[in-house]
Design a protein around this motif. Structure first.
Motif, PDB file in Angstrom:
ATOM      1  N   GLY A 125       0.801  -1.215   0.000  1.00  0.00           N
ATOM      2  CA  GLY A 125       0.000   0.000   0.000  1.00  0.00           C
ATOM      3  C   GLY A 125       0.834   1.264   0.000  1.00  0.00           C
ATOM      4  N   LYS A 126       2.122   1.109  -0.187  1.00  0.00           N
ATOM      5  CA  LYS A 126       3.006   2.276  -0.259  1.00  0.00           C
ATOM      6  C   LYS A 126       3.071   2.741  -1.702  1.00  0.00           C
ATOM      7  N   PRO A 127       3.486   3.983  -1.901  1.00  0.00           N
ATOM      8  CA  PRO A 127       3.663   4.417  -3.294  1.00  0.00           C
ATOM      9  C   PRO A 127       4.717   3.540  -3.963  1.00  0.00           C
ATOM     10  N   LYS A 128       4.734   3.592  -5.254  1.00  0.00           N
ATOM     11  CA  LYS A 128       5.651   2.735  -6.001  1.00  0.00           C
ATOM     12  C   LYS A 128       7.097   3.104  -5.693  1.00  0.00           C
ATOM     13  N   ASN A 129       7.648   2.431  -4.693  1.00  0.00           N
ATOM     14  CA  ASN A 129       9.049   2.631  -4.347  1.00  0.00           C
ATOM     15  C   ASN A 129       9.878   1.629  -5.123  1.00  0.00           C
ATOM     16  N   GLY A 130      10.808   2.135  -5.921  1.00  0.00           N
ATOM     17  CA  GLY A 130      11.663   1.261  -6.710  1.00  0.00           C
ATOM     18  C   GLY A 130      12.943   0.931  -5.977  1.00  0.00           C
ATOM     19  N   ALA A 131      13.865   0.365  -6.702  1.00  0.00           N
ATOM     20  CA  ALA A 131      15.138  -0.048  -6.135  1.00  0.00           C
ATOM     21  C   ALA A 131      16.011   1.163  -5.822  1.00  0.00           C
ATOM     22  N   ILE A 132      16.878   0.976  -4.827  1.00  0.00           N
ATOM     23  CA  ILE A 132      17.923   1.949  -4.510  1.00  0.00           C
ATOM     24  C   ILE A 132      19.229   1.262  -4.891  1.00  0.00           C
ATOM     25  N   VAL A 133      19.913   1.793  -5.890  1.00  0.00           N
ATOM     26  CA  VAL A 133      21.124   1.153  -6.392  1.00  0.00           C
ATOM     27  C   VAL A 133      22.343   1.939  -5.921  1.00  0.00           C
ATOM     28  N   LYS A 157      14.888   2.083 -15.865  1.00  0.00           N
ATOM     29  CA  LYS A 157      14.006   3.073 -15.231  1.00  0.00           C
ATOM     30  C   LYS A 157      14.160   3.095 -13.713  1.00  0.00           C
ATOM     31  N   ILE A 158      15.418   3.069 -13.279  1.00  0.00           N
ATOM     32  CA  ILE A 158      15.733   3.174 -11.856  1.00  0.00           C
ATOM     33  C   ILE A 158      16.182   4.611 -11.614  1.00  0.00           C
ATOM     34  N   ASP A 159      15.418   5.328 -10.793  1.00  0.00           N
ATOM     35  CA  ASP A 159      15.679   6.742 -10.576  1.00  0.00           C
ATOM     36  C   ASP A 159      16.559   7.018  -9.368  1.00  0.00           C
ATOM     37  N   THR A 160      16.617   6.099  -8.431  1.00  0.00           N
ATOM     38  CA  THR A 160      17.338   6.349  -7.193  1.00  0.00           C
ATOM     39  C   THR A 160      18.608   5.521  -7.165  1.00  0.00           C
ATOM     40  N   TYR A 161      19.730   6.212  -7.358  1.00  0.00           N
ATOM     41  CA  TYR A 161      21.010   5.530  -7.298  1.00  0.00           C
ATOM     42  C   TYR A 161      22.075   6.512  -6.864  1.00  0.00           C
ATOM     43  N   ALA A 162      23.168   5.961  -6.382  1.00  0.00           N
ATOM     44  CA  ALA A 162      24.291   6.788  -5.917  1.00  0.00           C
ATOM     45  C   ALA A 162      25.586   6.140  -6.367  1.00  0.00           C
ATOM     46  N   ILE A 163      26.574   6.980  -6.637  1.00  0.00           N
ATOM     47  CA  ILE A 163      27.900   6.503  -7.009  1.00  0.00           C
ATOM     48  C   ILE A 163      28.795   6.713  -5.800  1.00  0.00           C
ATOM     49  N   VAL A 164      29.342   5.640  -5.287  1.00  0.00           N
ATOM     50  CA  VAL A 164      30.131   5.671  -4.062  1.00  0.00           C
ATOM     51  C   VAL A 164      31.468   5.021  -4.353  1.00  0.00           C
ATOM     52  N   ASN A 165      32.535   5.533  -3.756  1.00  0.00           N
ATOM     53  CA  ASN A 165      33.834   4.904  -3.985  1.00  0.00           C
ATOM     54  C   ASN A 165      34.430   4.300  -2.715  1.00  0.00           C
ATOM     55  N   ASP A 166      33.623   4.128  -1.684  1.00  0.00           N
ATOM     56  CA  ASP A 166      34.090   3.500  -0.452  1.00  0.00           C
ATOM     57  C   ASP A 166      33.769   2.014  -0.494  1.00  0.00           C
ATOM     58  N   PHE A 167      34.797   1.193  -0.386  1.00  0.00           N
ATOM     59  CA  PHE A 167      34.617  -0.252  -0.366  1.00  0.00           C
ATOM     60  C   PHE A 167      34.831  -0.751   1.049  1.00  0.00           C
ATOM     61  N   SER A 168      33.941  -1.632   1.488  1.00  0.00           N
ATOM     62  CA  SER A 168      34.143  -2.285   2.786  1.00  0.00           C
ATOM     63  C   SER A 168      35.206  -3.365   2.590  1.00  0.00           C
ATOM     64  N   PRO A 169      35.819  -3.813   3.667  1.00  0.00           N
ATOM     65  CA  PRO A 169      36.804  -4.900   3.515  1.00  0.00           C
ATOM     66  C   PRO A 169      36.202  -6.153   2.884  1.00  0.00           C
TER      67      PRO A 169
END
Length: 178
Positions: A125-133, A157-169
């Protein structure tokens, strides 16, 4: 009287210069430089990134309720390698997958996961929440790989994404093992 030779007067040439050709050349040069200036502008890719959210009192971790996590992490490595997993690596919902840049590779994977997430959020019942990449390019990946993955975001058609350069071990170990 003798016939005196007449003085031959030199004809005065017109001192007026016809500038028609010069004006034509000037206009052609102006048009040429305008076109070159327009074509030499850098081409940009529209990014639709999420707005910044900061909570100063606590450090926030993206958490998504429910059975399916909305977080998809994509690790980019050398030689066009892609490793993807859903959720956080420590508590991943599934084992990390090695995928390629093909129509049946990353594009199909992103589309399927995004559709599942949208169906699940709609059922709640939530609005159409897509993937977070979360896109994590390694130092060994190329700029072309990053542009290709951004193209895949637009196609899926994925609108929510972020470019990150921190890698975990754990992620560094995962890239090294593959």
């Amino acid at each position: 009287m003798q016939n005196l030779p007449k003085k031959v007067r030199s004809k005065k040439l017109s001192s007026r210069v016809d500038l028609t050709a010069m004006v034509s050349v000037s206009f052609l040069l102006i048009i040429f430089f305008m076109v070159v200036g327009e074509l030499s502008k850098p081409k940009v890719l529209d990014l639709s990134l999420p707005e910044k959210y900061s909570n100063k009192s606590t450090n926030c971790v993206i958490s998504c309720g429910g059975e399916h996590s909305r977080i998809i992490t994509i690790l980019l490595d050398e030689n066009n390698k892609i490793i993807t997993y859903t959720g956080l690596l420590v508590v991943a919902r599934e084992n990390p997958k090695k995928i390629d840049y093909s129509k049946n590779g990353i594009r199909k994977e992103l589309s399927q996961k995004n559709n599942k997430i949208i169906e699940y959020s709609t059922a709640l019942g939530k609005p159409k929440n897509g993937a977070i990449v979360i896109i994590k390019p390694s130092k060994k990946s190329t700029f072309k790989n990053l542009v290709d993955i951004l193209d895949e975001m637009a196609i899926a058609k994925i609108d929510t994404y972020a470019i990150v350069n921190d890698f975990s071990p754990e992620e560094s170990n995962l890239l090294a093992s593959n």
